[in-house]
Write an enzyme that holds these catalytic residues in place. Structure first.
Site, PDB file in Angstrom:
ATOM      1  N   CYS A  14       0.734  -1.120  -0.014  1.00 55.64           N
ATOM      2  CA  CYS A  14      -0.061  -0.171  -0.094  1.00 55.64           C
ATOM      3  C   CYS A  14       0.771   1.108  -0.040  1.00 55.64           C
ATOM      4  O   CYS A  14       2.090   1.190  -0.103  1.00 55.64           O
ATOM      5  CB  CYS A  14      -0.741   0.034   1.137  1.00 55.64           C
ATOM      6  N   CYS A  97       2.853   5.327   8.773  1.00 53.55           N
ATOM      7  CA  CYS A  97       1.569   5.479   8.085  1.00 53.55           C
ATOM      8  C   CYS A  97       0.755   6.742   8.022  1.00 53.55           C
ATOM      9  O   CYS A  97       0.427   6.749   9.328  1.00 53.55           O
ATOM     10  CB  CYS A  97       0.743   4.162   7.792  1.00 53.55           C
ATOM     11  N   HIS A 125      -0.820  -5.549  19.148  1.00 54.92           N
ATOM     12  CA  HIS A 125      -0.206  -5.159  17.878  1.00 54.92           C
ATOM     13  C   HIS A 125       0.243  -3.625  18.018  1.00 54.92           C
ATOM     14  O   HIS A 125      -0.086  -2.803  18.747  1.00 54.92           O
ATOM     15  CB  HIS A 125      -1.354  -5.035  16.887  1.00 54.92           C
ATOM     16  N   GLU A 127       0.557  -1.254  16.122  1.00 54.80           N
ATOM     17  CA  GLU A 127      -0.293  -0.069  15.953  1.00 54.80           C
ATOM     18  C   GLU A 127      -1.328   0.361  17.120  1.00 54.80           C
ATOM     19  O   GLU A 127      -1.592   1.387  17.525  1.00 54.80           O
ATOM     20  CB  GLU A 127      -1.034  -0.107  14.570  1.00 54.80           C
ATOM     21  N   THR A 162      -6.250   0.183  11.582  1.00 57.97           N
ATOM     22  CA  THR A 162      -6.461   0.596  10.171  1.00 57.97           C
ATOM     23  C   THR A 162      -6.783  -0.770   9.350  1.00 57.97           C
ATOM     24  O   THR A 162      -7.133  -0.949   8.181  1.00 57.97           O
ATOM     25  CB  THR A 162      -5.286   1.491   9.636  1.00 57.97           C
ATOM     26  N   CYS A 190      -8.056   1.619   6.837  1.00 62.59           N
ATOM     27  CA  CYS A 190      -7.408   2.215   5.543  1.00 62.59           C
ATOM     28  C   CYS A 190      -8.273   1.576   4.374  1.00 62.59           C
ATOM     29  O   CYS A 190      -8.449   0.565   4.312  1.00 62.59           O
ATOM     30  CB  CYS A 190      -5.968   1.762   5.476  1.00 62.59           C
ATOM     31  N   ASN A 220      -2.900  -7.586   8.541  1.00 60.66           N
ATOM     32  CA  ASN A 220      -3.653  -7.376   7.216  1.00 60.66           C
ATOM     33  C   ASN A 220      -3.566  -8.850   6.364  1.00 60.66           C
ATOM     34  O   ASN A 220      -4.558  -9.192   5.774  1.00 60.66           O
ATOM     35  CB  ASN A 220      -3.738  -6.383   6.640  1.00 60.66           C
ATOM     36  N   SER A 262       1.762  -5.284   3.095  1.00 63.63           N
ATOM     37  CA  SER A 262       3.267  -5.381   3.346  1.00 63.63           C
ATOM     38  C   SER A 262       4.087  -6.108   2.229  1.00 63.63           C
ATOM     39  O   SER A 262       5.546  -6.344   2.495  1.00 63.63           O
ATOM     40  CB  SER A 262       3.845  -5.710   4.650  1.00 63.63           C
TER      41      SER A 262
END
Length: 285
Positions: A14, A97, A125, A127, A162, A190, A220, A262
């Site tokens: 991404c 990001c 996680h 994030e 996200t 996202c 993801n 990723s």
């Protein structure tokens, strides 16, 4: 008959990942050495290993390798980690990001406005840990079931990791309606994640075998694998072409390929080429 090999319409790295990789590689040319990332830059072990070979190492704490250049990972860090990084390094580059930054800011804003904050995401996680640092009293839930027995205030605010599936957000919101006076939802999923999930689901529904490429530590990518497995039981999550097995494709007419956010395009191309070599190359059929 040679099987067809199709890649999902939306797959692979991404914007945030490509931006972080560009920053890391530019740093090797322009920034003060030594160069490190604070935690893995992205959740793709093979890419992280490649960066190490190019001169970009990994540290888990800013004090591990003071001096030189430190990149803040794509998933973000806590404010205290960033302060320590800037105090111990000559140069700090923020590769977080922008969509992750938006989630952090949303959680902070809801907290300041008096909302009881719920973070829909995965405990532990990076994030999510970063988001919690901006909303210390927030609660992390992996889904609507987490609300069972939970006491809610009058004002509840929701932010989302996200890479979560939007269906999980819909389920959580539906479960919250009627349980508080004011509900505010900031959809921080996202868009690239949603597009990849939708494209993977479409392709899996018409494939005999699905191959999902990306780090096993990637939230993801593992979610993509689950989505594909629901529609195509013969789904295989791999990181590298060498993990492919010819037996997976026996009797398959349609092979689908997708990749997590990723996963660079070069990695996708390598896997597609390897599948083609195993089955007689049905690309473009």
């Amino acid at each position: 008959m040679t099987p067809t090999i199709r890649v999902a319409d939306e797959a692979g790295a991404c914007y945030g990942v490509n931006r972080a990789l560009d920053m890391a590689r530019a740093a090797t040319r322009e920034a003060p050495a030594p160069i490190h990332t604070l935690g893995p830059l992205i959740h793709n072990p093979s890419v992280v290993a490649q960066l190490a070979a190019e001169g970009v190492g990994v540290v888990e704490d800013p004090s591990d390798q003071p001096g030189g250049t430190l990149l803040l990972r794509c998933h973000g860090v806590t404010p205290s980690q960033e302060r320590e990084a800037r105090a111990t390094h000559e140069l700090v580059l923020d590769a977080t990001c922008p969509f992750v930054v938006r989630a952090h800011q949303a959680a902070e804003r809801l907290t300041s406005e008096g909302y009881q904050v719920i973070v829909l995401g995965e405990k532990g996680h990076p994030e999510v840990e970063g988001t919690l640092a901006h909303a210390p009293d927030a609660v992390v839930l992996s889904g609507a079931a987490g609300l069972d027995g939970m006491s809610l205030g009058r004002k509840v605010g929701v932010v989302v990791q996200t890479t979560q599936a939007r269906s999980c957000l819909r389920d959580l919101v539906a479960a919250l309606v009627g349980r508080c006076v004011e509900l505010r939802v900031i959809d921080t999923i996202c868009e690239a994640t949603s597009l990849r999930q939708e494209a993977a689901a479409r392709l899996a529904g018409t494939s005999d075998v699905m191959v999902v490429i990306g780090g096993r530590n990637s939230a993801n990518t593992t979610r993509l694998a689950r989505i594909c497995a629901e529609r195509c039981p013969a789904t295989h999550h791999i990181e590298l072409p060498g993990e492919l097995r010819a037996s997976w494709f026996e009797g398959a007419a349609r092979i689908g390929v997708t990749a997590g956010a990723s996963t660079p395009q070069t990695q996708i191309d390598e896997v597609v080429h390897a599948i083609g070599a195993l089955v007689g190359d049905g690309r473009g059929a």
